[in-house]
Design a protein around this motif. Sequence first.
Motif, PDB file in Angstrom:
ATOM      1  N   MET A  26       0.832  -1.199   0.000  1.00 55.21           N
ATOM      2  CA  MET A  26       0.000   0.000   0.000  1.00 55.21           C
ATOM      3  C   MET A  26       0.870   1.253   0.000  1.00 55.21           C
ATOM      4  O   MET A  26       0.581   2.230  -0.692  1.00 55.21           O
ATOM      5  CB  MET A  26      -0.946   0.003   1.207  1.00 55.21           C
ATOM      6  N   TRP A  27       1.950   1.223   0.767  1.00 53.20           N
ATOM      7  CA  TRP A  27       2.879   2.354   0.810  1.00 53.20           C
ATOM      8  C   TRP A  27       3.472   2.612  -0.582  1.00 53.20           C
ATOM      9  O   TRP A  27       3.552   3.754  -1.028  1.00 53.20           O
ATOM     10  CB  TRP A  27       3.987   2.062   1.819  1.00 53.20           C
TER      11      TRP A  27
ATOM     12  N   GLY B 170      14.278   4.179  -1.564  1.00 55.72           N
ATOM     13  CA  GLY B 170      14.038   4.869  -0.296  1.00 55.72           C
ATOM     14  C   GLY B 170      12.639   4.621   0.234  1.00 55.72           C
ATOM     15  O   GLY B 170      12.439   4.381   1.429  1.00 55.72           O
ATOM     16  N   HIS B 171      11.643   4.676  -0.650  1.00 57.09           N
ATOM     17  CA  HIS B 171      10.271   4.410  -0.231  1.00 57.09           C
ATOM     18  C   HIS B 171      10.075   2.948   0.161  1.00 57.09           C
ATOM     19  O   HIS B 171       9.300   2.639   1.067  1.00 57.09           O
ATOM     20  CB  HIS B 171       9.270   4.806  -1.317  1.00 57.09           C
TER      21      HIS B 171
ATOM     22  N   LEU C 218      10.112  -0.354   7.009  1.00 61.40           N
ATOM     23  CA  LEU C 218      10.284   0.006   8.425  1.00 61.40           C
ATOM     24  C   LEU C 218       8.948   0.330   9.088  1.00 61.40           C
ATOM     25  O   LEU C 218       8.675  -0.108  10.211  1.00 61.40           O
ATOM     26  CB  LEU C 218      11.251   1.186   8.561  1.00 61.40           C
ATOM     27  N   ILE C 219       8.109   1.072   8.396  1.00 58.80           N
ATOM     28  CA  ILE C 219       6.780   1.399   8.941  1.00 58.80           C
ATOM     29  C   ILE C 219       5.946   0.132   9.108  1.00 58.80           C
ATOM     30  O   ILE C 219       5.255  -0.043  10.115  1.00 58.80           O
ATOM     31  CB  ILE C 219       6.078   2.429   8.036  1.00 58.80           C
TER      32      ILE C 219
END
Length: 162
Positions: free
Chosen positions: A17-18, A27-28, A34-35
């Motif tokens: 989803m991110w 990077g994303h 991590l999130i």
Amino acid sequence: MTRLVPHPLLSLALVLMWLILTRFSMGHLILGTLIALLAGWTVERLHPPRPRIRRWTAIPMLMGIVAWDILKSNISVARVLLLGPNHPSFHSGFVEVELTLRDPNGLALLAIIMTATPGTAWLEYDQPTGRVLLHVFDLRSEDDWQSLIRDRYERLLLEIFE
């Protein structure tokens, strides 16, 4: 592996989803991972009970009812915003509903439904009595809201979870 990633499907879904919501880059991907790991560890610490779904066939019916009610609520809120809050048919207020639903997963889903419906907010839940306090933006009748919650949502949630 389970201590590092306690909820792998949840973490994977969050990373995907991110990446859908942001443009894909390394990077994303790292930030989303991590999130997702942090969210998985947080959920693990909460120790949510595993949902036991008793009647799967009631889920599509509940989804349809919720979608229809959200559409109607959007129209109602838009009407209030277009006519203005001083219109005689507009009245906001609080509604208290006594629930028979006690399953934590069912209550969480009901809270999500109420919060997702424009013009309503789940404010408080009293566990010993089973009472929930809602704020309704366009309150026409308390009885209508109690009937809506008990007859449309709670009845199906009881079939699904209890």
